[in-house]
Design a protein around this motif. Structure first.
Motif, PDB file in Angstrom:
ATOM      1  N   ASP A  20       0.562  -1.667  -0.112  1.00  0.00           N
ATOM      2  CA  ASP A  20       0.128   0.106  -0.098  1.00  0.00           C
ATOM      3  C   ASP A  20       1.031   1.547   0.267  1.00  0.00           C
ATOM      4  O   ASP A  20       0.628   2.093  -0.348  1.00  0.00           O
ATOM      5  CB  ASP A  20      -1.260  -0.032   1.591  1.00  0.00           C
ATOM      6  CG  ASP A  20      -2.157  -0.747   1.056  1.00  0.00           C
ATOM      7  OD1 ASP A  20      -2.565  -1.334  -0.079  1.00  0.00           O
ATOM      8  OD2 ASP A  20      -2.522  -0.900   2.036  1.00  0.00           O
ATOM      9  N   ARG A  23       2.224   1.694  -3.580  1.00  0.00           N
ATOM     10  CA  ARG A  23       1.185   1.843  -4.299  1.00  0.00           C
ATOM     11  C   ARG A  23       0.727   3.840  -4.038  1.00  0.00           C
ATOM     12  O   ARG A  23       0.253   4.190  -5.581  1.00  0.00           O
ATOM     13  CB  ARG A  23      -0.074   1.329  -4.295  1.00  0.00           C
ATOM     14  CG  ARG A  23      -1.046   1.370  -5.134  1.00  0.00           C
ATOM     15  CD  ARG A  23      -1.902   0.412  -5.276  1.00  0.00           C
ATOM     16  NE  ARG A  23      -1.505  -1.681  -4.779  1.00  0.00           N
ATOM     17  CZ  ARG A  23      -1.244  -2.048  -3.692  1.00  0.00           C
ATOM     18  NH1 ARG A  23      -2.465  -1.522  -2.770  1.00  0.00           N
ATOM     19  NH2 ARG A  23      -0.545  -2.808  -4.198  1.00  0.00           N
ATOM     20  N   PHE A  24      -0.039   3.818  -3.047  1.00  0.00           N
ATOM     21  CA  PHE A  24       0.022   5.489  -3.002  1.00  0.00           C
ATOM     22  C   PHE A  24       0.401   6.631  -2.355  1.00  0.00           C
ATOM     23  O   PHE A  24       0.710   7.609  -2.942  1.00  0.00           O
ATOM     24  CB  PHE A  24      -1.110   5.465  -2.063  1.00  0.00           C
ATOM     25  CG  PHE A  24      -2.716   4.248  -1.780  1.00  0.00           C
ATOM     26  CD1 PHE A  24      -3.434   4.484  -3.056  1.00  0.00           C
ATOM     27  CD2 PHE A  24      -2.786   3.008  -1.611  1.00  0.00           C
ATOM     28  CE1 PHE A  24      -4.081   3.536  -3.505  1.00  0.00           C
ATOM     29  CE2 PHE A  24      -3.785   1.714  -2.025  1.00  0.00           C
ATOM     30  CZ  PHE A  24      -4.191   2.368  -2.894  1.00  0.00           C
ATOM     31  N   SER A 127     -14.392  -0.034  -3.590  1.00  0.00           N
ATOM     32  CA  SER A 127     -13.270  -0.206  -2.133  1.00  0.00           C
ATOM     33  C   SER A 127     -13.485   0.221  -1.313  1.00  0.00           C
ATOM     34  O   SER A 127     -13.800   1.361  -2.081  1.00  0.00           O
ATOM     35  CB  SER A 127     -11.812  -1.158  -2.811  1.00  0.00           C
ATOM     36  OG  SER A 127     -10.755  -0.603  -2.881  1.00  0.00           O
ATOM     37  N   TYR A 129     -10.568   2.303  -0.014  1.00  0.00           N
ATOM     38  CA  TYR A 129      -9.697   2.509  -0.538  1.00  0.00           C
ATOM     39  C   TYR A 129     -10.364   3.741  -0.905  1.00  0.00           C
ATOM     40  O   TYR A 129      -9.721   5.211  -1.062  1.00  0.00           O
ATOM     41  CB  TYR A 129      -8.547   2.051  -1.668  1.00  0.00           C
ATOM     42  CG  TYR A 129      -8.149   0.521  -1.306  1.00  0.00           C
ATOM     43  CD1 TYR A 129      -7.488   1.687  -0.434  1.00  0.00           C
ATOM     44  CD2 TYR A 129      -7.417  -0.233  -1.431  1.00  0.00           C
ATOM     45  CE1 TYR A 129      -5.883   0.487  -0.052  1.00  0.00           C
ATOM     46  CE2 TYR A 129      -7.052  -1.581  -1.586  1.00  0.00           C
ATOM     47  CZ  TYR A 129      -6.170  -0.745  -0.245  1.00  0.00           C
ATOM     48  OH  TYR A 129      -5.445  -2.020   0.590  1.00  0.00           O
ATOM     49  N   THR A 130     -11.768   3.515  -1.839  1.00  0.00           N
ATOM     50  CA  THR A 130     -12.003   4.621  -2.560  1.00  0.00           C
ATOM     51  C   THR A 130     -12.811   5.686  -1.275  1.00  0.00           C
ATOM     52  O   THR A 130     -12.690   6.786  -2.025  1.00  0.00           O
ATOM     53  CB  THR A 130     -13.572   4.647  -3.825  1.00  0.00           C
ATOM     54  OG1 THR A 130     -14.120   4.180  -3.160  1.00  0.00           O
ATOM     55  CG2 THR A 130     -12.807   3.428  -4.725  1.00  0.00           C
ATOM     56  N   PHE A 135      -6.107   9.161  -1.444  1.00  0.00           N
ATOM     57  CA  PHE A 135      -5.705   7.373  -2.166  1.00  0.00           C
ATOM     58  C   PHE A 135      -6.357   7.631  -3.833  1.00  0.00           C
ATOM     59  O   PHE A 135      -7.720   8.152  -4.194  1.00  0.00           O
ATOM     60  CB  PHE A 135      -6.124   6.104  -2.181  1.00  0.00           C
ATOM     61  CG  PHE A 135      -5.509   5.912  -0.392  1.00  0.00           C
ATOM     62  CD1 PHE A 135      -4.556   5.881  -0.559  1.00  0.00           C
ATOM     63  CD2 PHE A 135      -5.597   4.939   0.091  1.00  0.00           C
ATOM     64  CE1 PHE A 135      -3.585   6.322   0.901  1.00  0.00           C
ATOM     65  CE2 PHE A 135      -5.283   5.098   1.341  1.00  0.00           C
ATOM     66  CZ  PHE A 135      -3.629   5.307   1.835  1.00  0.00           C
ATOM     67  N   ALA A 137      -8.894   6.237  -7.141  1.00  0.00           N
ATOM     68  CA  ALA A 137      -8.869   4.938  -7.631  1.00  0.00           C
ATOM     69  C   ALA A 137      -8.199   3.989  -8.191  1.00  0.00           C
ATOM     70  O   ALA A 137      -7.752   2.789  -8.339  1.00  0.00           O
ATOM     71  CB  ALA A 137     -10.245   5.562  -8.048  1.00  0.00           C
ATOM     72  N   ALA A 140      -5.289   1.766  -6.796  1.00  0.00           N
ATOM     73  CA  ALA A 140      -6.813   0.606  -5.653  1.00  0.00           C
ATOM     74  C   ALA A 140      -6.246  -0.376  -6.871  1.00  0.00           C
ATOM     75  O   ALA A 140      -6.269  -1.956  -6.919  1.00  0.00           O
ATOM     76  CB  ALA A 140      -7.861   1.057  -5.576  1.00  0.00           C
ATOM     77  N   GLY A 143      -4.123  -2.442  -7.339  1.00  0.00           N
ATOM     78  CA  GLY A 143      -3.395  -3.258  -6.455  1.00  0.00           C
ATOM     79  C   GLY A 143      -3.834  -4.641  -6.237  1.00  0.00           C
ATOM     80  O   GLY A 143      -3.529  -5.542  -5.674  1.00  0.00           O
ATOM     81  N   TYR A 144      -5.756  -4.195  -7.222  1.00  0.00           N
ATOM     82  CA  TYR A 144      -6.284  -5.755  -7.412  1.00  0.00           C
ATOM     83  C   TYR A 144      -5.180  -6.766  -8.156  1.00  0.00           C
ATOM     84  O   TYR A 144      -5.499  -7.686  -8.251  1.00  0.00           O
ATOM     85  CB  TYR A 144      -7.627  -5.722  -7.720  1.00  0.00           C
ATOM     86  CG  TYR A 144      -8.249  -4.664  -6.625  1.00  0.00           C
ATOM     87  CD1 TYR A 144      -8.100  -5.347  -5.543  1.00  0.00           C
ATOM     88  CD2 TYR A 144      -9.221  -4.099  -7.198  1.00  0.00           C
ATOM     89  CE1 TYR A 144      -8.911  -4.703  -4.175  1.00  0.00           C
ATOM     90  CE2 TYR A 144     -10.604  -3.899  -6.425  1.00  0.00           C
ATOM     91  CZ  TYR A 144     -10.079  -4.471  -4.982  1.00  0.00           C
ATOM     92  OH  TYR A 144     -10.968  -4.232  -3.300  1.00  0.00           O
ATOM     93  N   HIS A 189     -13.232  -9.363  -1.979  1.00  0.00           N
ATOM     94  CA  HIS A 189     -13.755  -8.534  -2.926  1.00  0.00           C
ATOM     95  C   HIS A 189     -13.935  -9.480  -4.063  1.00  0.00           C
ATOM     96  O   HIS A 189     -13.740 -10.150  -4.556  1.00  0.00           O
ATOM     97  CB  HIS A 189     -12.845  -7.295  -3.650  1.00  0.00           C
ATOM     98  CG  HIS A 189     -11.850  -7.134  -2.624  1.00  0.00           C
ATOM     99  ND1 HIS A 189     -12.262  -5.723  -1.743  1.00  0.00           N
ATOM    100  CD2 HIS A 189     -10.480  -7.247  -2.714  1.00  0.00           C
ATOM    101  CE1 HIS A 189     -10.988  -4.848  -1.836  1.00  0.00           C
ATOM    102  NE2 HIS A 189     -10.703  -6.535  -1.362  1.00  0.00           N
TER     103      HIS A 189
END
Length: 287
Positions: A20, A23-24, A127, A129-130, A135, A137, A140, A143-144, A189
């Motif tokens: 995370d 990524r962010f 998710s 995260y939104t 963050f 989108a 995110a 990330g998946y 998810h």
């Protein structure tokens, strides 16, 4: 977080979340309060006050209804980010649909066959995260993709294809990734036929199989495929001596939860998700 982390009885503590954070582009920690950890808010308070992260992703049992008010007094902005609902199936008791001659189950898939279907399945998924204005989108969704690739690389992937499709990502109709050795989940998810999603180890010593991600690609929705995907996972679990299949999703995702209920899953746990953000970071322009 995985089923084992969420349902244990360990002491809550904030841990680094390197994926995370990368990524962010800012320090992120995760703080999980397991279902069996007890009612005291004290360890959570200590963990939050001792954290230097920009964002703490906190998950705690929904029964602690008074905790959110406590969280607002810890010097951070508390952003409610929905709930995480866990469901469980006793392996062998699923209400599987009749097999279809036009489908075949394949797996494990090569890691390079996974990104396309996963990005298609989760393109519109909202998710936790939104909920966070810091963050992106798109990050995110990436990330998946990364999560699914790691799972597939460890052999934890089951898919449905058209009977005559080539063995590449273009023929995948539905996909489920399972937690493989060394892989930990970030919350399930699910995106079913009419969307779909899902959230260790693949089969642990207690005989539990956890679905990390699951869903039907957009072009194949409305064809009743999601039940066949669940059946493929259940069959895999049984073949490996598994006794239970577990799965999770955001509380707002009621469509897939109805699909689980029809198949035979039962709800077992609900956790609330809160992002605790350093307040000074929210004073500038927001996206």
């Amino acid at each position: 977080m995985s089923w084992w982390e969420m349902t244990g009885n360990g002491t809550p503590r904030a841990v680094e979340s390197p994926f995370d954070s990368a990524r962010f582009g800012r320090p992120v920690q995760r703080l999980t309060v397991p279902a069996g950890s007890g009612p005291s808010f004290g360890p959570v308070r200590e963990a939050v006050l001792g954290s230097a992260a920009d964002v703490i992703v906190l998950r705690y049992p929904a029964g602690h209804v008074g905790w959110f008010a406590e969280l607002t007094s810890l010097g951070r902005t508390a952003v409610f980010a929905d709930s995480l609902a866990y469901w469980r199936l006793r392996a062998g008791r699923g209400r599987a649909p009749e097999p279809r001659a036009d489908l075949r189950v394949v797996g494990p898939l090569p890691a390079d066959a996974v990104p396309g279907p996963v990005c298609d399945i989760f393109a519109a998924y909202r998710s936790h995260y939104t909920a966070n204005p810091l963050f992106d989108a798109g990050a995110a969704l990436e990330g998946y993709r990364e999560w699914a690739v790691r799972s597939a690389a460890s052999g934890g992937c089951v898919a449905l294809r058209e009977r005559d499709a080539h063995d590449d990502g273009s023929g995948v109709l539905a996909l489920a990734t399972l937690a493989g050795d060394g892989i930990t989940g970030g919350g399930g998810h699910e995106v079913a036929d009419d969307g779909g999603t899902g959230g260790g180890k693949d089969e642990d010593s207690a005989g539990v199989t956890e679905i990390l991600l699951a869903g039907v690609v957009s072009r194949a929705r409305g064809r009743g495929l999601y039940g066949h995907l669940l059946a493929a996972v259940e069959e895999r679990a049984l073949a490996r001596g598994g006794r239970e299949v577990v799965i999770s999703t955001q509380g707002h995702n009621t469509g897939v939860q109805r699909a689980w209920a029809r198949y035979g899953f039962e709800p077992v746990h609900t956790f609330l998700t809160v992002h605790l953000i350093r307040s000074r970071l929210l004073r500038g322009p927001r996206r």
